[in-house]
Design a protein around this motif. Structure first.
Motif, PDB file in Angstrom:
ATOM      1  N   ARG A  16       0.820  -1.206   0.000  1.00 30.77           N
ATOM      2  CA  ARG A  16       0.000   0.000   0.000  1.00 30.77           C
ATOM      3  C   ARG A  16       0.858   1.262   0.000  1.00 30.77           C
ATOM      4  O   ARG A  16       0.393   2.330  -0.337  1.00 30.77           O
ATOM      5  CB  ARG A  16      -0.939   0.017   1.204  1.00 30.77           C
ATOM      6  CG  ARG A  16      -2.064  -0.964   1.073  1.00 30.77           C
ATOM      7  CD  ARG A  16      -2.977  -0.877   2.272  1.00 30.77           C
ATOM      8  NE  ARG A  16      -3.906  -1.978   2.261  1.00 30.77           N
ATOM      9  CZ  ARG A  16      -5.170  -1.880   1.874  1.00 30.77           C
ATOM     10  NH1 ARG A  16      -5.644  -0.738   1.477  1.00 30.77           N
ATOM     11  NH2 ARG A  16      -5.958  -2.921   1.907  1.00 30.77           N
ATOM     12  N   VAL A  25      -3.897   1.647 -11.018  1.00 33.66           N
ATOM     13  CA  VAL A  25      -4.453   0.988  -9.842  1.00 33.66           C
ATOM     14  C   VAL A  25      -3.652  -0.287  -9.578  1.00 33.66           C
ATOM     15  O   VAL A  25      -3.463  -1.094 -10.492  1.00 33.66           O
ATOM     16  CB  VAL A  25      -5.940   0.637 -10.080  1.00 33.66           C
ATOM     17  CG1 VAL A  25      -6.534  -0.058  -8.874  1.00 33.66           C
ATOM     18  CG2 VAL A  25      -6.743   1.868 -10.439  1.00 33.66           C
ATOM     19  N   SER A  57      -3.863  -0.173  -3.904  1.00 40.57           N
ATOM     20  CA  SER A  57      -3.437   1.223  -3.915  1.00 40.57           C
ATOM     21  C   SER A  57      -3.940   1.886  -5.191  1.00 40.57           C
ATOM     22  O   SER A  57      -4.042   1.238  -6.231  1.00 40.57           O
ATOM     23  CB  SER A  57      -1.914   1.287  -3.834  1.00 40.57           C
ATOM     24  OG  SER A  57      -1.470   2.605  -3.703  1.00 40.57           O
ATOM     25  N   VAL A  58      -4.244   3.179  -5.109  1.00 41.06           N
ATOM     26  CA  VAL A  58      -4.819   3.915  -6.230  1.00 41.06           C
ATOM     27  C   VAL A  58      -4.038   5.199  -6.453  1.00 41.06           C
ATOM     28  O   VAL A  58      -3.692   5.898  -5.494  1.00 41.06           O
ATOM     29  CB  VAL A  58      -6.302   4.270  -5.929  1.00 41.06           C
ATOM     30  CG1 VAL A  58      -6.911   5.089  -7.049  1.00 41.06           C
ATOM     31  CG2 VAL A  58      -7.117   3.021  -5.684  1.00 41.06           C
ATOM     32  N   PRO A  71     -11.605  12.173 -11.293  1.00 47.80           N
ATOM     33  CA  PRO A  71     -11.645  11.238 -10.163  1.00 47.80           C
ATOM     34  C   PRO A  71     -11.486   9.788 -10.619  1.00 47.80           C
ATOM     35  O   PRO A  71     -11.851   9.422 -11.731  1.00 47.80           O
ATOM     36  CB  PRO A  71     -13.022  11.478  -9.549  1.00 47.80           C
ATOM     37  CG  PRO A  71     -13.847  12.018 -10.664  1.00 47.80           C
ATOM     38  CD  PRO A  71     -12.904  12.787 -11.540  1.00 47.80           C
ATOM     39  N   MET A  72     -10.956   8.972  -9.731  1.00 50.20           N
ATOM     40  CA  MET A  72     -10.782   7.545 -10.009  1.00 50.20           C
ATOM     41  C   MET A  72     -12.111   6.817  -9.810  1.00 50.20           C
ATOM     42  O   MET A  72     -12.934   7.221  -8.988  1.00 50.20           O
ATOM     43  CB  MET A  72      -9.727   6.957  -9.078  1.00 50.20           C
ATOM     44  CG  MET A  72      -8.343   7.548  -9.267  1.00 50.20           C
ATOM     45  SD  MET A  72      -7.604   7.108 -10.836  1.00 50.20           S
ATOM     46  CE  MET A  72      -7.088   5.443 -10.484  1.00 50.20           C
ATOM     47  N   VAL A  74     -12.357   3.671  -8.753  1.00 50.20           N
ATOM     48  CA  VAL A  74     -12.249   2.677  -7.684  1.00 50.20           C
ATOM     49  C   VAL A  74     -11.509   3.281  -6.500  1.00 50.20           C
ATOM     50  O   VAL A  74     -10.863   4.315  -6.629  1.00 50.20           O
ATOM     51  CB  VAL A  74     -11.515   1.400  -8.163  1.00 50.20           C
ATOM     52  CG1 VAL A  74     -12.289   0.693  -9.247  1.00 50.20           C
ATOM     53  CG2 VAL A  74     -10.110   1.713  -8.625  1.00 50.20           C
ATOM     54  N   LYS A  75     -11.622   2.601  -5.359  1.00 51.48           N
ATOM     55  CA  LYS A  75     -10.897   3.042  -4.165  1.00 51.48           C
ATOM     56  C   LYS A  75     -10.275   1.824  -3.497  1.00 51.48           C
ATOM     57  O   LYS A  75     -10.595   0.679  -3.844  1.00 51.48           O
ATOM     58  CB  LYS A  75     -11.823   3.797  -3.216  1.00 51.48           C
ATOM     59  CG  LYS A  75     -13.003   3.013  -2.704  1.00 51.48           C
ATOM     60  CD  LYS A  75     -13.918   3.891  -1.889  1.00 51.48           C
ATOM     61  CE  LYS A  75     -15.085   3.160  -1.288  1.00 51.48           C
ATOM     62  NZ  LYS A  75     -15.881   2.345  -2.165  1.00 51.48           N
ATOM     63  N   VAL A  76      -9.384   2.063  -2.556  1.00 47.21           N
ATOM     64  CA  VAL A  76      -8.691   0.987  -1.846  1.00 47.21           C
ATOM     65  C   VAL A  76      -9.710   0.060  -1.189  1.00 47.21           C
ATOM     66  O   VAL A  76     -10.725   0.517  -0.657  1.00 47.21           O
ATOM     67  CB  VAL A  76      -7.719   1.575  -0.796  1.00 47.21           C
ATOM     68  CG1 VAL A  76      -7.117   0.485   0.066  1.00 47.21           C
ATOM     69  CG2 VAL A  76      -6.625   2.373  -1.492  1.00 47.21           C
ATOM     70  N   ASP A  78     -11.708  -2.029  -2.686  1.00 54.17           N
ATOM     71  CA  ASP A  78     -12.782  -2.438  -3.583  1.00 54.17           C
ATOM     72  C   ASP A  78     -12.446  -3.798  -4.172  1.00 54.17           C
ATOM     73  O   ASP A  78     -11.290  -4.087  -4.495  1.00 54.17           O
ATOM     74  CB  ASP A  78     -12.959  -1.445  -4.742  1.00 54.17           C
ATOM     75  CG  ASP A  78     -13.784  -0.236  -4.376  1.00 54.17           C
ATOM     76  OD1 ASP A  78     -14.385  -0.231  -3.283  1.00 54.17           O
ATOM     77  OD2 ASP A  78     -13.842   0.705  -5.191  1.00 54.17           O
ATOM     78  N   ASP A 102      -7.140   2.732 -14.661  1.00 52.61           N
ATOM     79  CA  ASP A 102      -8.496   2.795 -14.116  1.00 52.61           C
ATOM     80  C   ASP A 102      -9.525   2.390 -15.170  1.00 52.61           C
ATOM     81  O   ASP A 102     -10.457   1.651 -14.888  1.00 52.61           O
ATOM     82  CB  ASP A 102      -8.767   4.215 -13.594  1.00 52.61           C
ATOM     83  CG  ASP A 102     -10.098   4.332 -12.877  1.00 52.61           C
ATOM     84  OD1 ASP A 102     -10.430   3.432 -12.085  1.00 52.61           O
ATOM     85  OD2 ASP A 102     -10.792   5.332 -13.110  1.00 52.61           O
TER      86      ASP A 102
END
Length: 112
Positions: A16, A25, A57-58, A71-72, A74-76, A78, A102
Motif C-alpha cells: 500500500r 491501480v 493502492s490507487v 476522479p478515479m 475505484v478506491k482501496v 474495492d 483505471d
C-alpha cells in the motif's frame, strides 16, 4: 504471517506504500480455491486464473485538457472485475500484484 488490527498481511500493508502514478491501480488477484466445497483437493489443471481482485493502492487520477483532476472509479479495498489479459505484473517482496489503468478495470463487485 503477521496480521495488523485490520486483518491485512504485513506484506500487503507494505504494498500500500506504493502509490501508482496518474490513473493506475495496484490490484492483487484473488487466488482460485485449491479445495472443493466438500474438501477434495483440486488439481492445478482445473484451477483457472480468477478475473477478480482487491484494490491495494490507487493513483491520484489523470488530468483532462484543462488540467482538472479526473476522479478515479475505484478506491482501496474495492473488489473488482479484471480483464483476462493486460496489466503490468509487479512483484513486491514475495507477493504478486498487477498494475491496471483505471479505465481497464471492468467493474466493482458490490457486497450484498
Amino acid at each position: 504471517f503477521f496480521r495488523s488490527s485490520r486483518g491485512l498481511h504485513v506484506r500487503q500493508m507494505a504494498a500500500r506504500r506504493l502509490v501508482p502514478l496518474l490513473d493506475r491501480v495496484l490490484v492483487q488477484r484473488i487466488e482460485p480455491p485449491t479445495k472443493s466445497i466438500g474438501g477434495v483437493l483440486l488439481p492445478e489443471s482445473t484451477q483457472s486464473k480468477l478475473n477478480e481482485g482487491v484494490v491495494i493502492s490507487v493513483g491520484p487520477g489523470r488530468r483532462d485538457k484543462e488540467g482538472s483532476l479526473l476522479p478515479m472509479g475505484v478506491k482501496v479495498d474495492d473488489k473488482v472485475m479484471l480483464p483476462q489479459y493486460g496489466g503490468n505484473e509487479v512483484t513486491l517482496g514475495d507477493e504478486d500484484y498487477v498494475l491496471f489503468r483505471d479505465e481497464d478495470i471492468l467493474g466493482v463487485l458490490a457486497d450484498k
